[in-house]
Design a protein around this motif. Structure first.
Motif, short mmCIF file in Angstrom:
data_model
loop_
_atom_site.label_atom_id
_atom_site.label_comp_id
_atom_site.label_asym_id
_atom_site.label_seq_id
_atom_site.Cartn_x
_atom_site.Cartn_y
_atom_site.Cartn_z
N ASP A 186 4.30 -5.68 5.76
CA ASP A 186 4.21 -4.22 5.92
C ASP A 186 4.68 -3.49 4.65
OD1 ASP A 186 3.24 -4.50 8.48
OD2 ASP A 186 5.16 -4.11 9.47
N VAL A 187 5.71 -4.02 4.01
CA VAL A 187 6.20 -3.42 2.76
C VAL A 187 5.11 -3.47 1.70
CG1 VAL A 187 7.82 -3.71 0.85
CG2 VAL A 187 8.64 -3.85 3.20
N TRP A 188 4.43 -4.61 1.59
CA TRP A 188 3.38 -4.75 0.58
C TRP A 188 2.17 -3.87 0.90
CZ3 TRP A 188 7.21 -7.26 -1.37
CH2 TRP A 188 7.14 -7.71 -2.69
N HIS A 189 1.85 -3.71 2.18
CA HIS A 189 0.78 -2.77 2.54
C HIS A 189 1.15 -1.35 2.10
CE1 HIS A 189 -2.16 -5.19 4.59
NE2 HIS A 189 -1.30 -5.65 5.48
N GLU A 190 2.40 -1.00 2.28
CA GLU A 190 2.85 0.34 1.91
C GLU A 190 2.76 0.55 0.40
OE1 GLU A 190 4.01 4.18 2.55
OE2 GLU A 190 3.52 2.67 4.08
N LYS A 191 3.07 -0.50 -0.37
CA LYS A 191 3.01 -0.42 -1.82
C LYS A 191 1.58 -0.20 -2.32
CE LYS A 191 6.72 -3.88 -2.68
NZ LYS A 191 7.62 -3.34 -3.70
N SER A 192 0.61 -0.75 -1.62
CA SER A 192 -0.73 -0.90 -2.17
C SER A 192 -1.79 0.03 -1.60
CB SER A 192 -1.20 -2.35 -1.94
OG SER A 192 -1.13 -2.68 -0.55
N ARG A 193 -1.68 0.44 -0.34
CA ARG A 193 -2.83 1.03 0.35
C ARG A 193 -3.34 2.33 -0.27
NH1 ARG A 193 0.81 1.68 4.76
NH2 ARG A 193 -0.24 -0.05 5.80
N SER A 208 -5.75 -8.61 -1.85
CA SER A 208 -5.21 -9.35 -0.71
C SER A 208 -3.82 -9.84 -1.09
CB SER A 208 -6.14 -10.52 -0.35
OG SER A 208 -5.74 -11.12 0.87
N PHE A 209 -3.18 -10.57 -0.17
CA PHE A 209 -1.82 -11.06 -0.42
C PHE A 209 -1.71 -12.56 -0.19
CE2 PHE A 209 -0.61 -6.77 1.65
CZ PHE A 209 -0.73 -6.09 0.45
N HIS A 210 -0.89 -13.20 -1.01
CA HIS A 210 -0.28 -14.48 -0.68
C HIS A 210 1.09 -14.16 -0.07
CE1 HIS A 210 -3.21 -16.27 -3.43
NE2 HIS A 210 -2.70 -15.62 -4.45
N GLU A 229 -4.18 -15.42 11.43
CA GLU A 229 -5.25 -14.88 12.28
C GLU A 229 -5.34 -13.35 12.21
OE1 GLU A 229 -7.39 -16.72 13.74
OE2 GLU A 229 -6.44 -18.68 13.58
N GLU A 230 -4.21 -12.67 12.22
CA GLU A 230 -4.22 -11.22 12.32
C GLU A 230 -4.23 -10.53 10.95
OE1 GLU A 230 -1.01 -10.01 14.86
OE2 GLU A 230 -1.59 -11.41 16.46
N GLU A 231 -3.48 -11.07 10.00
CA GLU A 231 -3.42 -10.46 8.67
C GLU A 231 -4.45 -11.03 7.71
OE1 GLU A 231 -1.62 -7.94 7.58
OE2 GLU A 231 -0.39 -7.63 9.36
N GLY A 232 -5.04 -12.18 8.06
CA GLY A 232 -5.98 -12.81 7.15
C GLY A 232 -5.33 -13.30 5.87
N ILE A 233 -4.04 -13.62 5.95
CA ILE A 233 -3.32 -14.21 4.82
C ILE A 233 -3.35 -15.72 5.00
CG2 ILE A 233 -1.11 -14.43 3.63
CD1 ILE A 233 -0.53 -11.53 4.39
N THR A 234 -4.09 -16.40 4.15
CA THR A 234 -4.33 -17.83 4.35
C THR A 234 -3.81 -18.66 3.18
OG1 THR A 234 -6.57 -17.52 3.48
CG2 THR A 234 -6.29 -17.45 5.86
N SER A 235 -2.80 -18.13 2.50
CA SER A 235 -2.15 -18.89 1.42
C SER A 235 -0.67 -18.54 1.40
CB SER A 235 -2.80 -18.56 0.07
OG SER A 235 -2.98 -17.17 -0.08
N GLY A 268 -6.54 4.18 -4.14
CA GLY A 268 -6.70 4.12 -2.70
C GLY A 268 -8.07 3.67 -2.25
N LYS A 269 -9.01 3.55 -3.18
CA LYS A 269 -10.37 3.13 -2.81
C LYS A 269 -10.49 1.61 -2.66
CE LYS A 269 -12.66 7.01 -2.49
NZ LYS A 269 -13.29 7.42 -1.22
N GLY A 270 -9.50 0.88 -3.14
CA GLY A 270 -9.53 -0.57 -2.97
C GLY A 270 -9.27 -0.94 -1.52
N ASN A 271 -10.02 -1.90 -1.01
CA ASN A 271 -9.87 -2.36 0.36
C ASN A 271 -8.95 -3.57 0.43
OD1 ASN A 271 -11.54 -0.45 1.46
ND2 ASN A 271 -13.31 -1.81 1.69
N TYR A 272 -8.12 -3.62 1.48
CA TYR A 272 -7.37 -4.84 1.77
C TYR A 272 -8.33 -5.86 2.37
CZ TYR A 272 -4.32 -8.21 4.01
OH TYR A 272 -3.74 -9.39 4.40
N LEU A 273 -8.27 -7.09 1.88
CA LEU A 273 -9.18 -8.15 2.30
C LEU A 273 -8.48 -9.15 3.20
CD1 LEU A 273 -10.77 -8.82 -1.21
CD2 LEU A 273 -11.79 -7.48 0.65
N LYS A 274 -8.95 -9.28 4.43
CA LYS A 274 -8.53 -10.38 5.28
C LYS A 274 -9.39 -11.59 4.92
CE LYS A 274 -6.90 -7.64 9.20
NZ LYS A 274 -6.98 -7.42 10.67
#
Length: 471
Positions: A106-113, A121-123, A142-148, A448-454
């Motif tokens: 959640d902290v990283w989403h706040e930094k980036s969105r 995306s995030f590791h 499954e929910e965040e799509g973080i697979t690394s 803000g136009k960049g999308n978060y990728l699951k």
């Protein structure tokens, strides 16, 4: 708005050919000769290559470290990335022991969105393994799509995890379809050597390298690879800097282990002597693993050529020379580790790799985009030029000659690690999902136009036979 790119030479990991590209609704909708679409904007790419947007699998933006925070955040960092031809980054999300993984995410989403100008995306860092973490990992996948997941084998008493944590992470990742990443250095030995150096009055930046010798990176890489083999899991070794580590990856791959290796531009073109610059200038080149003696460069280039190292990340982790790096003026262990690499990653690989016949044009695309897309669950949405893929495209002039400098880069940091380096080639226009981010060398994007990728699980696109890339 529809767009047609004409007259360029399309380059993928497998092909080079001339064709038009039609872009509609953020996707590549057609590739062919003499394409037309009513009302389409025509982009002339004559004399240029058209590459898939680069994927940088290793960045640290807006990250706290060593009593300070990286100078480049998700706005300035992704603007620099876009200027360099990168349209997707995967940043490292740091966790805290005793806290839920979701809290860090959640902290990283706040930094980036509201800041990223390109997709991201995030590791996720794993610093401990207990029942709470084990129960949360499936939800993260499954929910965040973080697979690394990343495990640090260094930075004792800060990030370093023990071997049990690494092994159990490997076992858990295998079960849930994730890829485990390691920062491979022996943190316990480094801790001993750095303390010994300080007692002996050795405080200059060069001792950052001398207390982290290549043998320590090689040992940790070999240990991680053996544990990955024992767990029958998959491992990705970040920022390989030396022959010692690359040899351990090659050895593991010959055994059939699913071990992958990443290097960085700084290790291909800079060497340990930069850390000996006078007047504390060597601090500009302090990062971990450290720069190595020059002979390691040829081995790394050959490993990229032979496919034994598969990707190139920037390890972007920028700190100003004045006000941040100088925190360690009297003690090299207090110099914030990291450098500004995100903007020059692709251009350096093109200039020093393709133009000097160290790698082919197709390998350049594979190393900078396609392989990372496959390993990290983004292919074929990202990492290639194909009908149905995101219209992440780079129009690249292969003939322009230029000099890298802090005066002309587009990140926030106050120096360039590659100051004065003459290179050939430059991204001219960069599109992210069909929209201009860089147009004729000018930034026209929007924070803000960049999308978060699951991302998809480590699966069939990732599990290329180990022998495929071997000589």
């Amino acid at each position: 708005m529809k767009k047609i790119i004409r007259n360029g030479k399309i380059v993928t990991a497998s092909d080079v050919y001339k064709a038009d590209i039609l872009i509609e609704n953020e996707k590549i909708s057609a590739i062919g000769i003499n394409l037309n679409a009513e009302g389409a904007e025509i982009i002339d790419a004559a004399g240029s290559y058209i590459f898939p947007g680069g994927i940088d699998p290793h960045t640290h933006l807006d990250m706290p470290f060593g009593g300070t925070v990286t100078k480049d955040d998700f706005e300035t960092g992704t603007i620099g990335a876009a200027y360099g031809g990168t349209t997707t980054i995967i940043d490292f999300c740091l966790t805290e022991k005793g806290e839920p993984l979701k809290k860090a995410i959640d902290v990283w989403h706040e930094k980036s969105r509201d800041k990223a100008v390109i997709d991201y995306s995030f590791h996720l860092m794993i610093s401990e393994i207990n029942e709470d973490v084990l129960n949360e990992i499936p939800k993260v996948v499954e929910e965040e799509g973080i697979t690394s997941f990343k495990v640090f084998m260094a930075y004792k008493n800060v990030f370093q995890a023990d071997d049990e944590t690494l092994f159990r992470t490997l076992v858990t990742a295998k079960e849930h379809g994730a890829l485990v990443m390691v920062h491979a250095e022996n943190g316990d030995v480094i801790d001993y050597l750095t303390k010994k150096a300080l007692v002996e009055g050795k405080t200059e930046p060069i001792y950052h390298a001398l207390t982290r010798p290549p043998e320590i990176e090689g040992e940790a890489t070999g240990r991680a690879a053996q544990l990955a083999g024992l767990a029958n899991s998959q491992l990705y070794v970040v920022h390989v800097s030396c022959q010692d580590a690359a040899e351990k990856i090659i050895e593991a791959r010959k055994k059939g282990f699913e071990v992958w290796g990443e290097t960085c531009p700084q290790y291909l073109v800079l060497d340990q002597s930069y850390m000996e610059k006078p007047d504390f200038e060597g601090a500009k080149y302090v990062w971990s693993p450290p720069l190595r003696e020059k002979h390691h460069q040829d081995f790394l280039w050959n490993a990229l050529k032979s496919g034994q190292l598969q990707t190139i990340g920037s390890d972007q982790c920028s700190f100003d020379f004045k006000g941040q790096k100088d925190l360690g003026r009297e003690d090299f262990t207090k110099i914030p580790n990291g450098g500004p690499m995100i903007e020059d990653r692709m251009s350096i690989l093109f200039s020093e790799g393709v133009m000097k016949d160290r790698i082919t044009l197709n390998q350049f695309v594979d190393i900078t985009a396609t392989r990372a897309a496959k390993l990290f669950g983004l292919y074929p949405q990202k990492g290639t030029i194909a009908v149905g893929s995101d219209a992440d495209l780079v129009i690249f002039d292969p003939s322009v000659k230029r000099v890298l400098s802090a005066e002309t880069h587009h990140t926030a940091v106050d120096y360039s690690a590659f100051e004065g380096m003459e290179i050939t080639g430059e991204p001219v226009t960069v599109l992210s999902r069909g929209s201009f981010v860089i147009k004729n060398k000018h930034f026209v994007g929007e924070p803000g136009k960049g999308n978060y990728l699951k991302r998809s699980k480590y699966g069939k696109e990732s599990k290329i036979r180990v022998e495929e890339l071997s000589l």
